[in-house]
Scaffold this active site. Sequence first.
Site, short mmCIF file in Angstrom:
data_model
loop_
_atom_site.label_atom_id
_atom_site.label_comp_id
_atom_site.label_asym_id
_atom_site.label_seq_id
_atom_site.Cartn_x
_atom_site.Cartn_y
_atom_site.Cartn_z
N ASP A 269 0.76 -0.55 0.07
CA ASP A 269 0.60 -0.17 -0.17
C ASP A 269 0.69 1.51 0.15
OD1 ASP A 269 -1.49 -1.94 0.01
OD2 ASP A 269 -2.82 -0.85 2.16
N HIS B 45 3.76 -2.03 2.86
CA HIS B 45 4.26 -0.87 2.30
C HIS B 45 5.42 -1.17 1.85
CE1 HIS B 45 1.69 0.00 5.80
NE2 HIS B 45 0.47 0.16 5.62
#
Length: 200
Positions: A9, A154
């Site tokens: 993400d 991430h």
Amino acid sequence: MKCVALTFDDGPGPKTGTLLDTLVKQKVPATFFLVGNMINVDKAMARRIAETPGMTLGNHTMSHPNLRLIGTTKATKEITDNTLLIEKVTGVKVRFMRPPYGSHTKATDAVAKKLGQAVVNWSAGALDWQYNTAAKVVAATMPQLAPGAIVLAHDIHPWTIKAVPTLIKKIRAKGYTLVSLDDILGPTTPGKTYTRGLHP
Ligand SMILES: [Zn+2]
């Protein structure tokens, strides 16, 4: 078959290219939930992810707000604008949406439904927002794995990029196959929420 799916993400980030090199080399599919403001910083990287075989793009809103806290009008715009941006920049019509912080409402689910996107959260967090070394990220992730797990990491953190080769190796050593979100979820319904995949 025990399967796990990796998702990344908040990017694209400065080191997303290095991550892509690793994933391609290891033949690991992954999904990237892109943030619109980050796409605007590096459109070429968004295109590169889209053009890399095995990679899936997802919608992570324009500016990463908590959709619960900004009202329906703003939330609708956040989700819709990024959908259009991703399509404009990469040509991809996304089918998955991940609300920032996993925070969504009936209203935001309805927007996702209208746009043809399933809401995809996760079952295993790499905790890479909390830890800042590759070793800690690997150690935090491994105990959360189970058949059907969707891993959240991430690609904006250098320690995450560094952790991925070890993570892949350790996940495979546990007998898991790394698969795409499509493979782990099977057919999905727009607007419906998924936090983990099939676990036969
Ligand atoms: Zn996020």
